[in-house]
Scaffold this motif. Structure first.
Motif, PDB file in Angstrom:
ATOM      1  N   HIS A 162       0.810  -1.415  -0.028  1.00 37.44           N
ATOM      2  CA  HIS A 162      -0.067  -0.108  -0.045  1.00 37.44           C
ATOM      3  C   HIS A 162       0.876   1.299   0.118  1.00 37.44           C
ATOM      4  N   ARG A 163       2.146   1.002  -0.098  1.00 32.47           N
ATOM      5  CA  ARG A 163       2.780   2.131  -0.853  1.00 32.47           C
ATOM      6  C   ARG A 163       3.429   2.144  -2.319  1.00 32.47           C
ATOM      7  N   ALA A 164       3.289   2.973  -3.093  1.00 33.53           N
ATOM      8  CA  ALA A 164       3.240   2.845  -4.409  1.00 33.53           C
ATOM      9  C   ALA A 164       4.377   2.145  -5.155  1.00 33.53           C
ATOM     10  N   GLU A 165       5.679   2.344  -4.510  1.00 26.36           N
ATOM     11  CA  GLU A 165       6.784   1.739  -5.124  1.00 26.36           C
ATOM     12  C   GLU A 165       6.643   0.217  -4.761  1.00 26.36           C
ATOM     13  N   LYS A 166       6.498   0.050  -3.468  1.00 27.23           N
ATOM     14  CA  LYS A 166       6.538  -1.267  -2.985  1.00 27.23           C
ATOM     15  C   LYS A 166       5.244  -2.332  -3.775  1.00 27.23           C
ATOM     16  N   ASP A 167       4.187  -1.561  -3.976  1.00 26.74           N
ATOM     17  CA  ASP A 167       3.168  -2.328  -4.655  1.00 26.74           C
ATOM     18  C   ASP A 167       3.479  -2.833  -5.988  1.00 26.74           C
ATOM     19  N   CYS A 168       4.439  -1.850  -6.708  1.00 26.62           N
ATOM     20  CA  CYS A 168       4.922  -2.133  -8.109  1.00 26.62           C
ATOM     21  C   CYS A 168       5.709  -3.318  -8.068  1.00 26.62           C
ATOM     22  N   GLU A 169       6.581  -3.409  -7.060  1.00 29.22           N
ATOM     23  CA  GLU A 169       7.588  -4.508  -6.861  1.00 29.22           C
ATOM     24  C   GLU A 169       6.845  -5.911  -6.563  1.00 29.22           C
ATOM     25  N   ILE A 170       5.661  -5.781  -5.796  1.00 28.42           N
ATOM     26  CA  ILE A 170       4.932  -6.936  -5.516  1.00 28.42           C
ATOM     27  C   ILE A 170       4.170  -7.420  -6.762  1.00 28.42           C
ATOM     28  N   CYS A 171       3.684  -6.303  -7.435  1.00 28.80           N
ATOM     29  CA  CYS A 171       2.927  -6.619  -8.758  1.00 28.80           C
ATOM     30  C   CYS A 171       3.778  -7.365  -9.690  1.00 28.80           C
ATOM     31  N   ASN A 172       5.102  -7.038  -9.935  1.00 27.64           N
ATOM     32  CA  ASN A 172       6.107  -7.496 -10.710  1.00 27.64           C
ATOM     33  C   ASN A 172       6.337  -9.089 -10.481  1.00 27.64           C
ATOM     34  N   ALA A 173       6.701  -9.186  -8.946  1.00 25.72           N
ATOM     35  CA  ALA A 173       6.747 -10.495  -8.617  1.00 25.72           C
ATOM     36  C   ALA A 173       5.596 -11.393  -8.893  1.00 25.72           C
ATOM     37  N   CYS A 174       4.467 -11.124  -8.819  1.00 23.72           N
ATOM     38  CA  CYS A 174       3.087 -11.709  -9.006  1.00 23.72           C
ATOM     39  C   CYS A 174       2.966 -12.159 -10.418  1.00 23.72           C
ATOM     40  N   TYR A 175       3.413 -11.052 -11.351  1.00 29.77           N
ATOM     41  CA  TYR A 175       3.221 -11.009 -12.651  1.00 29.77           C
ATOM     42  C   TYR A 175       4.217 -12.242 -13.090  1.00 29.77           C
ATOM     43  N   ILE A 176       5.386 -12.298 -12.642  1.00 25.95           N
ATOM     44  CA  ILE A 176       6.759 -13.331 -13.080  1.00 25.95           C
ATOM     45  C   ILE A 176       5.939 -14.694 -12.710  1.00 25.95           C
ATOM     46  N   ARG A 177       5.251 -15.057 -11.588  1.00 30.85           N
ATOM     47  CA  ARG A 177       4.881 -16.217 -11.050  1.00 30.85           C
ATOM     48  C   ARG A 177       3.633 -16.670 -11.828  1.00 30.85           C
ATOM     49  N   LEU A 178       2.719 -15.757 -12.037  1.00 30.14           N
ATOM     50  CA  LEU A 178       1.667 -15.920 -12.800  1.00 30.14           C
ATOM     51  C   LEU A 178       1.866 -16.356 -14.320  1.00 30.14           C
ATOM     52  N   ARG A 179       2.641 -15.522 -14.917  1.00 30.84           N
ATOM     53  CA  ARG A 179       3.288 -15.821 -16.060  1.00 30.84           C
ATOM     54  C   ARG A 179       3.852 -17.144 -16.433  1.00 30.84           C
ATOM     55  N   ASP A 180       4.663 -17.699 -15.534  1.00 33.33           N
ATOM     56  CA  ASP A 180       5.180 -18.735 -15.651  1.00 33.33           C
ATOM     57  C   ASP A 180       4.241 -20.107 -15.317  1.00 33.33           C
ATOM     58  N   ASP A 181       3.276 -19.742 -14.498  1.00 28.64           N
ATOM     59  CA  ASP A 181       2.136 -20.842 -14.092  1.00 28.64           C
ATOM     60  C   ASP A 181       1.152 -20.892 -15.345  1.00 28.64           C
ATOM     61  N   MET A 182       0.796 -19.687 -15.954  1.00 28.16           N
ATOM     62  CA  MET A 182       0.002 -19.869 -17.068  1.00 28.16           C
ATOM     63  C   MET A 182       0.626 -20.655 -18.250  1.00 28.16           C
ATOM     64  N   LYS A 183       2.013 -20.362 -18.327  1.00 33.86           N
ATOM     65  CA  LYS A 183       2.942 -21.041 -19.736  1.00 33.86           C
ATOM     66  C   LYS A 183       2.778 -22.401 -19.262  1.00 33.86           C
ATOM     67  N   LYS A 184       2.873 -22.949 -18.270  1.00 33.29           N
ATOM     68  CA  LYS A 184       2.699 -24.147 -17.700  1.00 33.29           C
ATOM     69  C   LYS A 184       1.539 -24.851 -18.035  1.00 33.29           C
ATOM     70  N   GLN A 185       0.455 -24.001 -17.377  1.00 38.90           N
ATOM     71  CA  GLN A 185      -0.935 -24.700 -17.950  1.00 38.90           C
ATOM     72  C   GLN A 185      -1.112 -24.985 -19.370  1.00 38.90           C
ATOM     73  N   ASN A 186      -0.560 -24.097 -20.189  1.00 37.28           N
ATOM     74  CA  ASN A 186      -0.651 -24.095 -21.636  1.00 37.28           C
ATOM     75  C   ASN A 186       0.226 -24.984 -22.322  1.00 37.28           C
ATOM     76  N   GLY A 187       1.145 -25.505 -21.298  1.00 38.59           N
ATOM     77  CA  GLY A 187       2.055 -26.587 -21.960  1.00 38.59           C
ATOM     78  C   GLY A 187       3.269 -25.942 -22.791  1.00 38.59           C
ATOM     79  N   GLU A 188       3.486 -24.703 -22.581  1.00 34.05           N
ATOM     80  CA  GLU A 188       4.643 -24.151 -23.150  1.00 34.05           C
ATOM     81  C   GLU A 188       5.887 -24.474 -22.335  1.00 34.05           C
TER      82      GLU A 188
END
Length: 188
Positions: A162-188
């Motif tokens: 709930h401070r903007a810069e930290k939320d950006c970093e949390i968002c990016n970390a979530c993006y990387i994990r979700l992207r990787d999981d989505m690629k696994k789900q799609n068999g990439e």
């Protein structure tokens, strides 16, 4: 200004390597009634942090105790901060033509769009990726898909959320994990 149709960039379902994660803190939920009190943007190239823009913003009105409790931002912290006109232009110049990324990013983009248009007559039309959309697809069984819930699921620290810069970093970390999981789900 809420009735006006915004000519924002396009929402993309994409896994960019080069992007700018954006987060704002505000005095409320409605861009026509609330003010931005903090903007942060973190530029990534090849998914690696390259540069950071972060500023507090002096609002025209008192920051409520509720918002101070949520963000930790109080009136004395923003006393000498730039006004929205200066801060929004600095953000706009930092973001350039980058793909914008964020968590429930439409919220942030609506505030940025309205303020940039009102202060400078500039339309903020960068395309954007909403990480929340990935969380809904990849993690449908979580009790909710708040950024902090998704971060906790992946073991990502939310200390300082709930401070903007930290939320950006949390968002990016979530993006990387979700992207990787989505690629696994799609068999990439």
């Amino acid at each position: 200004m809420s009735e006006v149709k915004r000519r924002k960039g396009k929402s993309r379902i994409a896994f960019p390597e080069d992007y700018c994660v954006v987060d704002i803190e505000t005095t409320g939920l409605d861009p026509s009634e609330s003010e931005i009190i903090e903007i942060a943007a973190v530029r990534y190239r090849n998914c690696k942090k390259l540069a950071v823009f972060s500023t507090l913003i002096k609002p025209n009105y008192h920051i409520s105790s509720f918002i101070t409790g949520l963000t930790g931002i109080n009136d004395s912290m923003v006393q000498d901060a730039p006004n929205i006109s200066q801060a929004i232009m600095d953000f706009y110049e930092f973001a350039g033509n980058d793909m914008i990324m964020g968590y429930n990013v439409n919220f942030d983009i609506n505030f940025l769009y309205d303020n940039l248009l009102q202060c400078h007559g500039i339309i903020f039309d960068n395309d954007f990726v909403d990480v929340l959309r990935f969380a809904r697809k990849v993690l449908p069984l979580l009790p909710d898909r708040k950024q902090t819930t998704v971060a906790n699921y992946y073991g990502i620290s939310i200390l300082g959320a709930h401070r903007a810069e930290k939320d950006c970093e949390i968002c990016n970390a979530c993006y990387i994990r979700l992207r990787d999981d989505m690629k696994k789900q799609n068999g990439e």
